[in-house]
Write a protein that holds these residues in place. Structure first.
Motif, PDB file in Angstrom:
ATOM      1  N   HIS A  81       0.842  -1.190   0.000  1.00 34.61           N
ATOM      2  CA  HIS A  81       0.000   0.000   0.000  1.00 34.61           C
ATOM      3  C   HIS A  81       0.880   1.244   0.000  1.00 34.61           C
ATOM      4  N   SER A  82       0.429   2.277  -0.696  1.00 31.62           N
ATOM      5  CA  SER A  82       1.140   3.562  -0.663  1.00 31.62           C
ATOM      6  C   SER A  82       0.787   4.288   0.631  1.00 31.62           C
ATOM      7  N   GLU A  83       1.513   5.351   0.908  1.00 29.42           N
ATOM      8  CA  GLU A  83       1.243   6.164   2.099  1.00 29.42           C
ATOM      9  C   GLU A  83      -0.205   6.662   2.099  1.00 29.42           C
ATOM     10  N   ASP A  84      -0.700   7.059   0.934  1.00 27.91           N
ATOM     11  CA  ASP A  84      -2.053   7.616   0.838  1.00 27.91           C
ATOM     12  C   ASP A  84      -3.151   6.572   1.051  1.00 27.91           C
ATOM     13  N   ASP A  85      -2.803   5.293   0.931  1.00 29.74           N
ATOM     14  CA  ASP A  85      -3.800   4.223   1.058  1.00 29.74           C
ATOM     15  C   ASP A  85      -3.976   3.719   2.483  1.00 29.74           C
ATOM     16  N   THR A  86      -3.155   4.222   3.415  1.00 31.50           N
ATOM     17  CA  THR A  86      -3.189   3.666   4.768  1.00 31.50           C
ATOM     18  C   THR A  86      -3.412   4.727   5.831  1.00 31.50           C
ATOM     19  N   ILE A  87      -3.925   4.249   6.945  1.00 30.48           N
ATOM     20  CA  ILE A  87      -3.980   5.028   8.175  1.00 30.48           C
ATOM     21  C   ILE A  87      -3.005   4.313   9.093  1.00 30.48           C
ATOM     22  N   SER A 155       8.417   1.981  17.930  1.00 26.97           N
ATOM     23  CA  SER A 155       7.810   0.760  17.418  1.00 26.97           C
ATOM     24  C   SER A 155       7.846   0.753  15.896  1.00 26.97           C
ATOM     25  N   GLY A 156       7.550  -0.394  15.346  1.00 21.04           N
ATOM     26  CA  GLY A 156       7.317  -0.472  13.917  1.00 21.04           C
ATOM     27  C   GLY A 156       5.952   0.116  13.607  1.00 21.04           C
ATOM     28  N   ARG A 157       5.724   0.370  12.347  1.00 18.57           N
ATOM     29  CA  ARG A 157       4.448   0.914  11.905  1.00 18.57           C
ATOM     30  C   ARG A 157       3.339  -0.117  12.088  1.00 18.57           C
ATOM     31  N   ILE A 158       2.189   0.349  12.537  1.00 23.09           N
ATOM     32  CA  ILE A 158       0.973  -0.449  12.479  1.00 23.09           C
ATOM     33  C   ILE A 158       0.035   0.312  11.559  1.00 23.09           C
ATOM     34  N   ALA A 159      -0.708  -0.412  10.719  1.00 24.24           N
ATOM     35  CA  ALA A 159      -1.500   0.265   9.698  1.00 24.24           C
ATOM     36  C   ALA A 159      -2.751  -0.524   9.345  1.00 24.24           C
ATOM     37  N   VAL A 160      -3.760   0.212   8.949  1.00 22.82           N
ATOM     38  CA  VAL A 160      -4.954  -0.357   8.329  1.00 22.82           C
ATOM     39  C   VAL A 160      -5.154   0.402   7.023  1.00 22.82           C
ATOM     40  N   THR A 161      -5.858  -0.217   6.084  1.00 27.73           N
ATOM     41  CA  THR A 161      -6.082   0.439   4.798  1.00 27.73           C
ATOM     42  C   THR A 161      -7.323   1.310   4.866  1.00 27.73           C
ATOM     43  N   LYS A 162      -7.336   2.341   4.049  1.00 29.19           N
ATOM     44  CA  LYS A 162      -8.513   3.204   3.959  1.00 29.19           C
ATOM     45  C   LYS A 162      -9.648   2.468   3.255  1.00 29.19           C
TER      46      LYS A 162
END
Length: 176
Positions: A81-87, A155-162
């Motif tokens: 996912h790109s930066e714009d696709d994730t929270i 921490s490492g990144r944690i992410a969900v998709t938009k």
């Protein structure tokens, strides 16, 4: 072929097996790609783990890497996912001498303005926790570094998709 590097968040849904992390990291290592951060956790489906990996590569190379990751037997599905696709969020812990908390008014202002949270205080040190985007944690680090940081970890990144991920349907089928 694009050679412009960009930051990608990679989501890898897997069975929880010993040695898989080594094999996944070896895929990046063979291509001389530095993993910026990595996080491993449970996913929304019981019995399925999720790796969240942050890398900076050209998109065409990212596509090839996803293909290699998905060849691993225990990998159910991998996405990028790109930066714009994730929270996303990261978290940082800062250990600082306690006397600074009481003697330096500016430290109190930095804490308040950054929305950091005091986790613990004792005679020797206090610990701040800050969750947010990478830039927010780096800014707080720079501001506190002027006063002296005893210890720091991020921490490492944690992410969900938009967008809705179809992985849940896929994982439910896997589980049955």
């Amino acid at each position: 072929m694009t050679t412009d590097k960009q930051v990608f968040t990679v989501s890898v849904y897997t069975e929880n097996n010993i040695g898989l992390l080594n094999r996944i990291s070896a895929i990046f290592q063979r291509r001389h790609i530095n993993i910026e951060s990595i996080n491993s956790s449970v996913s929304e489906i019981e019995g399925v783990s999720k790796f969240t990996i942050l890398v900076n590569v050209p998109e065409d190379q990212m596509k090839k890497i996803i293909g290699q990751i998905e060849k691993q037997v225990e990998v159910i599905k991998a996405y990028y996912h790109s930066e714009d696709d994730t929270i996303y969020q990261e978290s940082g812990l800062f250990k600082i001498k306690s006397d600074l908390l009481f003697e330096e008014r500016q430290i109190q202002n930095i804490i308040k303005e950054s929305n950091a949270r005091i986790v613990t205080v004792n005679k020797e040190f206090f610990v701040l926790e800050k969750s947010g985007r990478t830039q927010e944690i780096e800014l707080l680090y720079r501001e506190l570094a002027a006063f002296g940081i005893m210890q720091f970890t991020r921490s490492g990144r944690i992410a969900v998709t938009k967008d809705e991920m179809k992985i849940s349907t896929l994982l439910e089928a896997f589980q049955n």
